[in-house]
Motif scaffolding. Structure first.
Motif, PDB file in Angstrom:
ATOM      1  N   GLY A 154      -6.151 -16.477 -13.886  1.00 17.19           N
ATOM      2  CA  GLY A 154      -7.079 -16.948 -12.867  1.00 17.19           C
ATOM      3  C   GLY A 154      -6.487 -18.051 -12.000  1.00 17.19           C
ATOM      4  N   LEU A 155      -5.668 -18.911 -12.595  1.00 16.14           N
ATOM      5  CA  LEU A 155      -5.027 -19.980 -11.827  1.00 16.14           C
ATOM      6  C   LEU A 155      -3.877 -19.462 -10.978  1.00 16.14           C
ATOM      7  CD1 LEU A 155      -4.913 -22.823 -14.523  1.00 16.14           C
ATOM      8  CD2 LEU A 155      -6.302 -22.790 -12.453  1.00 16.14           C
ATOM      9  N   ALA A 156      -3.198 -18.412 -11.449  1.00 13.77           N
ATOM     10  CA  ALA A 156      -1.986 -17.943 -10.776  1.00 13.77           C
ATOM     11  C   ALA A 156      -2.268 -16.974  -9.624  1.00 13.77           C
ATOM     12  CB  ALA A 156      -1.055 -17.270 -11.789  1.00 13.77           C
ATOM     13  N   VAL A 157      -3.342 -16.186  -9.736  1.00 12.66           N
ATOM     14  CA  VAL A 157      -3.612 -15.157  -8.726  1.00 12.66           C
ATOM     15  C   VAL A 157      -4.423 -15.750  -7.582  1.00 12.66           C
ATOM     16  CG1 VAL A 157      -4.695 -12.929  -8.268  1.00 12.66           C
ATOM     17  CG2 VAL A 157      -3.564 -13.333 -10.453  1.00 12.66           C
ATOM     18  N   PRO A 158      -3.915 -15.736  -6.348  1.00 12.25           N
ATOM     19  CA  PRO A 158      -4.696 -16.251  -5.208  1.00 12.25           C
ATOM     20  C   PRO A 158      -5.962 -15.428  -4.982  1.00 12.25           C
ATOM     21  CG  PRO A 158      -2.373 -15.932  -4.623  1.00 12.25           C
ATOM     22  CD  PRO A 158      -2.584 -15.267  -5.952  1.00 12.25           C
ATOM     23  N   GLY A 159      -7.011 -16.083  -4.513  1.00 12.16           N
ATOM     24  CA  GLY A 159      -8.280 -15.399  -4.306  1.00 12.16           C
ATOM     25  C   GLY A 159      -8.187 -14.271  -3.301  1.00 12.16           C
ATOM     26  N   PHE A 160      -7.433 -14.482  -2.202  1.00 11.86           N
ATOM     27  CA  PHE A 160      -7.354 -13.428  -1.177  1.00 11.86           C
ATOM     28  C   PHE A 160      -6.617 -12.203  -1.704  1.00 11.86           C
ATOM     29  CE2 PHE A 160      -3.361 -15.685  -0.590  1.00 11.86           C
ATOM     30  CZ  PHE A 160      -2.453 -14.676  -0.296  1.00 11.86           C
ATOM     31  N   LEU A 161      -5.622 -12.413  -2.624  1.00 15.03           N
ATOM     32  CA  LEU A 161      -4.907 -11.273  -3.197  1.00 15.03           C
ATOM     33  C   LEU A 161      -5.833 -10.476  -4.119  1.00 15.03           C
ATOM     34  CD1 LEU A 161      -2.323  -9.665  -3.658  1.00 15.03           C
ATOM     35  CD2 LEU A 161      -1.686 -11.316  -5.438  1.00 15.03           C
ATOM     36  N   LEU A 162      -6.628 -11.185  -4.923  1.00 14.75           N
ATOM     37  CA  LEU A 162      -7.592 -10.498  -5.784  1.00 14.75           C
ATOM     38  C   LEU A 162      -8.602  -9.728  -4.940  1.00 14.75           C
ATOM     39  CD1 LEU A 162      -8.739  -9.961  -8.603  1.00 14.75           C
ATOM     40  CD2 LEU A 162     -10.036 -12.086  -8.402  1.00 14.75           C
ATOM     41  N   ALA A 163      -9.030 -10.306  -3.802  1.00 19.18           N
ATOM     42  CA  ALA A 163      -9.966  -9.627  -2.917  1.00 19.18           C
ATOM     43  C   ALA A 163      -9.360  -8.341  -2.363  1.00 19.18           C
ATOM     44  CB  ALA A 163     -10.380 -10.556  -1.770  1.00 19.18           C
ATOM     45  N   LEU A 164      -8.085  -8.395  -1.967  1.00 16.24           N
ATOM     46  CA  LEU A 164      -7.411  -7.196  -1.460  1.00 16.24           C
ATOM     47  C   LEU A 164      -7.312  -6.118  -2.535  1.00 16.24           C
ATOM     48  CD1 LEU A 164      -4.535  -8.806   0.637  1.00 16.24           C
ATOM     49  CD2 LEU A 164      -6.441  -7.463   1.525  1.00 16.24           C
ATOM     50  N   ILE A 165      -6.986  -6.529  -3.762  1.00 14.36           N
ATOM     51  CA  ILE A 165      -6.871  -5.565  -4.871  1.00 14.36           C
ATOM     52  C   ILE A 165      -8.220  -4.893  -5.130  1.00 14.36           C
ATOM     53  CG2 ILE A 165      -6.453  -5.355  -7.350  1.00 14.36           C
ATOM     54  CD1 ILE A 165      -4.388  -7.608  -7.050  1.00 14.36           C
ATOM     55  N   LEU A 166      -9.289  -5.683  -5.174  1.00 17.70           N
ATOM     56  CA  LEU A 166     -10.612  -5.112  -5.424  1.00 17.70           C
ATOM     57  C   LEU A 166     -11.051  -4.199  -4.285  1.00 17.70           C
ATOM     58  CD1 LEU A 166     -12.511  -8.189  -6.928  1.00 17.70           C
ATOM     59  CD2 LEU A 166     -11.691  -6.174  -8.133  1.00 17.70           C
ATOM     60  N   LEU A 167     -10.754  -4.599  -3.047  1.00 23.17           N
ATOM     61  CA  LEU A 167     -11.088  -3.735  -1.914  1.00 23.17           C
ATOM     62  C   LEU A 167     -10.406  -2.379  -2.026  1.00 23.17           C
ATOM     63  CD1 LEU A 167     -10.927  -6.124   1.204  1.00 23.17           C
ATOM     64  CD2 LEU A 167     -12.894  -4.789   0.468  1.00 23.17           C
ATOM     65  N   PHE A 168      -9.120  -2.402  -2.387  1.00 22.94           N
ATOM     66  CA  PHE A 168      -8.342  -1.159  -2.440  1.00 22.94           C
ATOM     67  C   PHE A 168      -8.828  -0.246  -3.559  1.00 22.94           C
ATOM     68  CE2 PHE A 168      -4.722   1.205  -4.217  1.00 22.94           C
ATOM     69  CZ  PHE A 168      -4.387   1.980  -3.117  1.00 22.94           C
ATOM     70  N   TYR A 169      -8.936  -0.798  -4.771  1.00 25.60           N
ATOM     71  CA  TYR A 169      -9.267   0.057  -5.910  1.00 25.60           C
ATOM     72  C   TYR A 169     -10.747   0.453  -5.938  1.00 25.60           C
ATOM     73  CZ  TYR A 169      -4.617  -0.443  -7.813  1.00 25.60           C
ATOM     74  OH  TYR A 169      -3.250  -0.384  -7.989  1.00 25.60           O
ATOM     75  N   ALA A 170     -11.629  -0.382  -5.401  1.00 30.20           N
ATOM     76  CA  ALA A 170     -13.037   0.017  -5.320  1.00 30.20           C
ATOM     77  C   ALA A 170     -13.201   1.217  -4.400  1.00 30.20           C
ATOM     78  CB  ALA A 170     -13.887  -1.146  -4.830  1.00 30.20           C
ATOM     79  N   ASN A 171     -12.429   1.227  -3.320  1.00 29.79           N
ATOM     80  CA  ASN A 171     -12.503   2.360  -2.402  1.00 29.79           C
ATOM     81  C   ASN A 171     -11.784   3.585  -2.965  1.00 29.79           C
ATOM     82  OD1 ASN A 171     -11.116   3.855   0.179  1.00 29.79           O
ATOM     83  ND2 ASN A 171     -13.178   3.111   0.646  1.00 29.79           N
ATOM     84  N   ARG A 172     -10.650   3.361  -3.646  1.00 31.05           N
ATOM     85  CA  ARG A 172      -9.858   4.483  -4.152  1.00 31.05           C
ATOM     86  C   ARG A 172     -10.519   5.158  -5.345  1.00 31.05           C
ATOM     87  NH1 ARG A 172      -3.457   4.145  -6.028  1.00 31.05           N
ATOM     88  NH2 ARG A 172      -3.249   6.316  -6.670  1.00 31.05           N
ATOM     89  N   TRP A 173     -11.051   4.384  -6.266  1.00 26.65           N
ATOM     90  CA  TRP A 173     -11.610   4.951  -7.495  1.00 26.65           C
ATOM     91  C   TRP A 173     -13.077   5.349  -7.361  1.00 26.65           C
ATOM     92  CZ3 TRP A 173      -9.306   0.733 -11.271  1.00 26.65           C
ATOM     93  CH2 TRP A 173      -7.931   0.964 -11.389  1.00 26.65           C
ATOM     94  N   PHE A 174     -13.842   4.528  -6.606  1.00 31.46           N
ATOM     95  CA  PHE A 174     -15.289   4.757  -6.558  1.00 31.46           C
ATOM     96  C   PHE A 174     -15.789   5.106  -5.164  1.00 31.46           C
ATOM     97  CE2 PHE A 174     -14.410   1.516  -9.840  1.00 31.46           C
ATOM     98  CZ  PHE A 174     -14.777   2.242 -10.967  1.00 31.46           C
ATOM     99  N   GLY A 175     -14.903   5.048  -4.157  1.00 31.68           N
ATOM    100  CA  GLY A 175     -15.325   5.326  -2.793  1.00 31.68           C
ATOM    101  C   GLY A 175     -16.287   4.308  -2.242  1.00 31.68           C
ATOM    102  N   LEU A 176     -16.192   3.066  -2.732  1.00 33.92           N
ATOM    103  CA  LEU A 176     -17.111   2.007  -2.324  1.00 33.92           C
ATOM    104  C   LEU A 176     -16.457   1.084  -1.312  1.00 33.92           C
ATOM    105  CD1 LEU A 176     -18.600   0.984  -5.792  1.00 33.92           C
ATOM    106  CD2 LEU A 176     -19.630   2.491  -4.102  1.00 33.92           C
ATOM    107  N   SER A 177     -17.249   0.626  -0.355  1.00 39.30           N
ATOM    108  CA  SER A 177     -16.814  -0.411   0.567  1.00 39.30           C
ATOM    109  C   SER A 177     -17.516  -1.703   0.163  1.00 39.30           C
ATOM    110  CB  SER A 177     -17.161  -0.053   2.018  1.00 39.30           C
ATOM    111  OG  SER A 177     -16.815  -1.108   2.887  1.00 39.30           O
TER     112      SER A 177
END
Length: 338
Positions: A154-177
């Motif tokens: 949690g300390l090492a991963v920047p918030g914007f990078l985590l946001a990008l990862i969640l955006l990508f995989y939420a759309n890829r796996w679940f088709g969610l925006s």
């Protein structure tokens, strides 16, 4: 207590006055302003009608006067041109970038910012406190190692990078925006039950992303504080007298370990606002962070000044709340007494 709170409120008012002077000075440091730069561009393009409108706005908001006069008019301590009364009169000025009053531009963004950051604050404490309690009372166990590893991540991963990862995989796996704070269909619609449910559904990801860094830091600090308190003689004495382990943990060590975190509320609230600008941009959140960034880039001084004053007020209110909670939490602390 009442007298101490009144003195504190007076100090807050004086502090805000000093902050307002610093904010206005820093905003005016770059050469030119939005309107003067815009007038130069319009004259180069030969648009005389637009130049006349920009010059009218300069006179209307006193931007053709000296910097001290502009500051006093911005606060509302000096009579300004007709149509502009200043912050103290409830007039937040005009956004030249959006060509609308600042109050209209930041209207929804202000309370949505408070909602997002209060949700992140609740998430931080709801997750960090139980995790730190478990980690401190189960030292060197597998659960302690897992909590420690999650804290480092949690300390090492920047918030914007985590946001990008969640955006990508939420759309890829679940088709969610998962961008924004509600579905696009509710944009511009008045608030009702359906729009509120959409807000609550979209609030999960921003809360997780913004609150993760603060959660990890709190777990590490609270674990260290608890381990220090648990090693003190009064805890050993309580256990020797037969006090149940949970009561012996919560009655004294837990309360004493909370003091640093309660004291940090004043710093945590504005940090969540300022530290979530990149996350807000990535997730398309309609909060004040992106508005502040655009206002500073374009030298939209009334917009930038109001948002910076809002963050300053949030800091002072947070510090007042933290001090009041500290007085209630720790009987050794008494406001107005030595």
């Amino acid at each position: 207590m009442i007298g101490a709170i009144l003195r504190r409120l007076l100090t807050m008012a004086l502090t805000l006055l000093v902050i307002s002077a610093l904010v206005f000075l820093i905003i005016k440091l770059p050469p030119g302003d939005y309107l003067s730069n815009r007038i130069a561009e319009l004259r180069a393009m030969g648009e005389a009608g637009s130049v006349a409108k920009a010059e009218l706005l300069m006179r209307q908001y006193g931007l053709d006067r000296s910097v001290p006069e502009q500051y006093l008019m911005w606060l509302g301590l000096m009579p300004g041109p007709a149509g502009f009364s200043g912050l103290l009169q409830g007039d937040w000025g005009w956004s030249f970038e959006y060509d609308r009053p600042v109050a209209e531009v930041v209207g929804d963004a202000l309370w949505l910012t408070l909602v997002v950051n209060l949700a992140a604050l609740v998430f931080v404490h709801a997750v960090a406190i139980p995790a730190a309690l478990y980690s401190a009372t189960h030292r060197h166990s597998a659960g302690d190692a897992l909590v420690t590893a999650l804290g480092y991540v949690g300390l090492a991963v920047p918030g914007f990078l985590l946001a990008l990862i969640l955006l990508f995989y939420a759309n890829r796996w679940f088709g969610l925006s998962i961008g924004g704070l509600y579905d696009a269909a509710y944009t511009g619609r008045p608030w009702d039950g359906d729009k509120l449910r959409s807000l609550l559904a979209h609030l999960v990801v921003p809360t997780l992303v913004i609150g993760l860094g603060g959660t990890a830091a709190m777990i590490r600090r609270m674990r260290a504080n608890l381990l220090d308190e648990l090693a003190k003689p009064y805890v050993v004495t309580a256990r020797a007298k037969g006090m149940p382990p949970l009561r012996a943990l919560l009655k004294y060590p837990f309360r004493m370990s909370l003091n640093p975190f309660v004291a940090d509320i004043g710093n945590l609230l504005p940090h969540l606002v300022s530290g979530s600008v990149l996350v807000s941009l990535v997730l398309s959140l309609p909060t004040v962070g992106p508005l502040l960034l655009e206002a500073l880039k374009s030298q939209d001084q009334f917009m930038a000044g109001f948002i910076l004053m809002f963050v300053a007020l949030l800091t002072l209110v947070g510090m007042l709340i933290s001090d009041l909670v500290l007085v209630w939490l720790d009987p050794r602390i008494r406001m107005g007494k030595r």
